[in-house]
Design a protein around this motif. Structure first.
Motif, PDB file in Angstrom:
ATOM      1  N   LEU A  57       0.854  -1.185   0.000  1.00 13.97           N
ATOM      2  CA  LEU A  57       0.000   0.000   0.000  1.00 13.97           C
ATOM      3  C   LEU A  57       0.888   1.233   0.000  1.00 13.97           C
ATOM      4  O   LEU A  57       1.887   1.298   0.725  1.00 13.97           O
ATOM      5  N   LEU A  58       0.524   2.203  -0.813  1.00 16.50           N
ATOM      6  CA  LEU A  58       1.285   3.451  -0.924  1.00 16.50           C
ATOM      7  C   LEU A  58       0.395   4.606  -0.499  1.00 16.50           C
ATOM      8  O   LEU A  58      -0.726   4.747  -0.990  1.00 16.50           O
ATOM      9  N   VAL A 113       1.623  -5.773   3.190  1.00 19.72           N
ATOM     10  CA  VAL A 113       0.624  -6.671   3.761  1.00 19.72           C
ATOM     11  C   VAL A 113       0.772  -8.034   3.106  1.00 19.72           C
ATOM     12  O   VAL A 113       0.781  -8.140   1.884  1.00 19.72           O
ATOM     13  N   ARG A 114       0.877  -9.059   3.925  1.00 18.66           N
ATOM     14  CA  ARG A 114       0.979 -10.430   3.427  1.00 18.66           C
ATOM     15  C   ARG A 114      -0.196 -11.230   3.953  1.00 18.66           C
ATOM     16  O   ARG A 114      -0.522 -11.158   5.131  1.00 18.66           O
ATOM     17  N   VAL A 166      -3.604 -12.023   8.177  1.00 16.63           N
ATOM     18  CA  VAL A 166      -2.994 -10.856   7.521  1.00 16.63           C
ATOM     19  C   VAL A 166      -1.818 -10.408   8.381  1.00 16.63           C
ATOM     20  O   VAL A 166      -1.943 -10.230   9.587  1.00 16.63           O
ATOM     21  N   GLN A 167      -0.663 -10.262   7.755  1.00 16.09           N
ATOM     22  CA  GLN A 167       0.531  -9.756   8.433  1.00 16.09           C
ATOM     23  C   GLN A 167       0.840  -8.383   7.861  1.00 16.09           C
ATOM     24  O   GLN A 167       0.855  -8.203   6.649  1.00 16.09           O
ATOM     25  N   LEU A 168       1.056  -7.425   8.727  1.00 18.63           N
ATOM     26  CA  LEU A 168       1.338  -6.060   8.299  1.00 18.63           C
ATOM     27  C   LEU A 168       2.722  -5.669   8.745  1.00 18.63           C
ATOM     28  O   LEU A 168       3.121  -5.865   9.855  1.00 18.63           O
TER      29      LEU A 168
END
Length: 92
Positions: free
Chosen positions: A62-63, A76-77, A90-92
């Motif tokens: 995300l930008l 984000v994965r 979700v990993q941030l």
């Protein structure tokens, strides 16, 4: 006084150079805090970013832009956190 909104969207391959600028800034900030630096040089990171932006379904970058300029990013994965757990997270 009205504040301009921050625009956040999924990064596209055209955003690679803006992401690199932000990555280098993050490295410099962490290096100045006595912490190990993130990642490698921009020449090493660039092809990895392009790969992540074009070929990875489990990874989203995300930008954030403020006043039209790059202001931040998040990676984000989506996937399993641990092999013993069922389902994705979700990993941030």
């Amino acid at each position: 006084m009205t504040r301009l909104a921050v625009d956040v969207r999924q990064a596209l391959p055209d955003d690679t150079e803006d992401l690199l600028v932000l990555w280098v800034q993050a490295r410099a900030e962490l290096g100045g805090a006595g912490r190990p630096l993130l990642g490698s040089s921009p020449d090493v990171i660039r092809p990895r970013l392009v790969d992540a932006l074009t070929r990875r379904d489990d990874l989203h970058i995300l930008l954030a832009r403020w006043e039209g300029r790059p202001a931040g990013f998040a990676i984000v994965r989506v996937g399993q956190l641990m092999p013993v757990l069922e389902g994705n997270c979700v990993q941030l």
